[in-house]
Design an enzyme around this catalytic site. Structure first.
Site, PDB file in Angstrom:
ATOM      1  N   HIS A 155      39.346  34.473 -48.095  1.00 24.31           N
ATOM      2  CA  HIS A 155      38.246  35.427 -48.280  1.00 24.31           C
ATOM      3  C   HIS A 155      38.790  36.853 -48.419  1.00 24.31           C
ATOM      4  CE1 HIS A 155      35.312  32.324 -47.350  1.00 24.31           C
ATOM      5  NE2 HIS A 155      34.368  33.194 -47.649  1.00 24.31           N
ATOM      6  N   LYS A 178      30.508  26.491 -38.860  1.00 25.91           N
ATOM      7  CA  LYS A 178      29.909  26.259 -37.552  1.00 25.91           C
ATOM      8  C   LYS A 178      29.836  27.592 -36.818  1.00 25.91           C
ATOM      9  CE  LYS A 178      34.182  25.128 -35.111  1.00 25.91           C
ATOM     10  NZ  LYS A 178      34.933  24.128 -34.376  1.00 25.91           N
TER      11      LYS A 178
END
Length: 177
Positions: free
Chosen positions: A38, A103
């Site tokens: 990212h 998550k």
């Protein structure tokens, strides 16, 4: 709560129809990227360079899979904690990304970007990486191979079991009491 099948393409219209708590079986092409990838992608965008993922209607799975055993396209592929991508997610969402899989909770900035862009956040079951990997039919490293498990991959998934944790309206399973 609904049980739904969600097939690619993962358009904003499809995502806007989902609600927090919906159980989804996702099928189609998705991409993997964790925090190191990212960071590279957002830096590339800031420098005007192309990134390896076509962001329009893309779903990114936050996972660092284990090596593939013989005869399988990938090893265990359980979700990683999503907050590590929170500094980068709004940029990618604003450029067309429609979904994220991971998550854990997300920041207010990510939730606002989701609402602004009609995107959703899916929760995958932590600790179930070996089971989730059975839904992955193909896996190919497409960028940042030097990152090892954190390289960007293109996955083809079939009936990947997910829960809509945060929908495009900001409804959030993590905040329900």
């Amino acid at each position: 709560m609904n049980e739904l099948e969600l097939q690619a393409p993962f358009t904003k219209d499809k995502m806007r129809a989902l609600r927090a708590g919906d159980r989804v079986r996702l099928s189609g092409t998705i991409y993997t990227a964790r925090d190191a990838a990212h960071k590279r992608m957002v830096e590339a965008l800031r420098e005007g360079r192309k990134i390896p993922i076509p962001l329009q209607d893309a779903v990114i799975y936050y996972v660092g899979p284990t090596p593939a055993p013989p005869g399988r396209p990938i090893g265990a592929a359980g979700p990683t904690t999503s907050y590590r991508m929170d500094a980068y997610a709004p940029t990618l969402l604003d450029l067309g990304q429609s979904g994220m899989i991971g998550k854990g909770m997300r920041s207010g900035e990510v939730i606002e970007a989701m609402k602004r862009n009609g995107a959703v956040y899916f929760a995958a079951i932590g600790g179930a990486g070996a089971l989730i990997s059975r839904c992955i039919k193909e896996a190919e490293v497409i960028a940042y191979e030097d990152l090892g498990a954190e390289a960007v991959r293109r996955l083809t998934v079939k009936d990947m079991p997910l829960i809509v944790a945060i929908d495009s309206l900001g409804n959030n399973l993590y905040n329900r009491r």
